[in-house]
Design an enzyme around this catalytic site. Structure first.
Site, PDB file in Angstrom:
ATOM      1  N   ASP A  89       0.864  -1.186   0.000  1.00  0.00           N
ATOM      2  CA  ASP A  89       0.000   0.000   0.000  1.00  0.00           C
ATOM      3  C   ASP A  89       0.899   1.234   0.000  1.00  0.00           C
ATOM      4  OD1 ASP A  89      -1.886  -1.984   0.405  1.00  0.00           O
ATOM      5  OD2 ASP A  89      -2.954  -0.908   1.993  1.00  0.00           O
ATOM      6  N   LYS A 151      -6.887   3.373  -2.995  1.00  0.00           N
ATOM      7  CA  LYS A 151      -7.230   3.321  -1.572  1.00  0.00           C
ATOM      8  C   LYS A 151      -7.467   4.734  -1.068  1.00  0.00           C
ATOM      9  CE  LYS A 151      -5.002   2.057   2.839  1.00  0.00           C
ATOM     10  NZ  LYS A 151      -3.841   1.366   3.451  1.00  0.00           N
ATOM     11  N   LYS A 180     -10.098   0.170  -2.114  1.00  0.00           N
ATOM     12  CA  LYS A 180      -9.945  -0.136  -0.694  1.00  0.00           C
ATOM     13  C   LYS A 180     -10.350   1.082   0.123  1.00  0.00           C
ATOM     14  CE  LYS A 180      -6.549  -1.383   2.875  1.00  0.00           C
ATOM     15  NZ  LYS A 180      -5.179  -1.891   3.138  1.00  0.00           N
TER      16      LYS A 180
END
Length: 220
Positions: A89, A151, A180
């Protein structure tokens, strides 16, 4: 729907201790979460403890500001994978996005995707700091760079996932990328709202409370 398999069970606090890491690892094993998401310093240990299970190890790159250089993000990614990370991430270069230096933003993401060598890359765009137009552009650049997810948030910038942002991101990337939602997902209602809005992964430290249908007071 197996809720646990949509959750990255997360502990990214600055003062995370080994005891706390052990707790989320054991919870992840017990509830069969998709992954544990930990800071890079904990990746090797988490990987060792989760060996032989279905729980993945996720870590964060350029976190939480996104302001390290591309070369550093690339090295950090390679190092994390060498230590056992299976998902990455990363935080975008937020300032460059706001400046309109889109090539720099895309190149930054591409470098991490390349360094990840096929591992899943989720791009944190930090929605709370962006205009709607910037959110859309960040998603488009993430797609162009070869990322797998966009995300919402680090959880460190004063805001987290909202239904509106998740919908916008999903509308932008369609079925080509996944979304996400992270930051402030504290209970089953929040979880369901994010999934309904289009998220296919939830980053939360409240994974156990979500599964149990309880409330959490955590920010991430």
């Amino acid at each position: 729907m197996n809720k646990a398999k949509l959750i990255d069970h997360t502990l990214l606090k600055t003062d995370s201790t080994k005891e706390q890491i052990d707790t989320i690892i054991n919870e992840a094993k017990a509830y069969q979460f998709k992954s544990v998401c930990v800071n890079p310093t904990h990746v090797q240990y988490a990987s060792e403890q989760l060996k032989g299970t279905d729980v993945l190890v996720c870590t964060v790159i350029g976190f939480p500001l996104g302001a390290t250089t591309t070369a550093v993000k690339s090295y950090e990614t390679k190092d994390a994978i060498n230590n056992g990370a299976q998902e990455i991430d990363m935080v975008i270069n937020i300032g460059a996005l706001k400046d309109g230096r889109f090539d720099k933003v895309q190149n930054d993401i591409e470098a991490v995707v390349q360094a990840a060598n096929g591992k899943t890359v989720k791009v944190i765009i930090e929605t709370v700091l962006l205009t709607e137009k910037e959110k859309i552009k960040a998603c488009q650049l993430s797609e162009a760079a070869g990322a797998h997810f966009v995300k919402t948030s680090t959880g460190f910038a004063g805001g987290g996932a909202t239904v509106e942002d998740v919908k916008l991101m999903k509308d932008t990337v369609g079925d080509r990328l996944e979304v996400k939602a992270s930051g402030g997902v504290r209970n089953l209602e929040d979880f369901n709202n994010m999934i309904e809005a289009g998220a296919t992964r939830i980053g939360a430290s409240a994974g156990v409370q979500i599964i149990q249908g309880l409330e959490s007071n955590t920010d991430y």
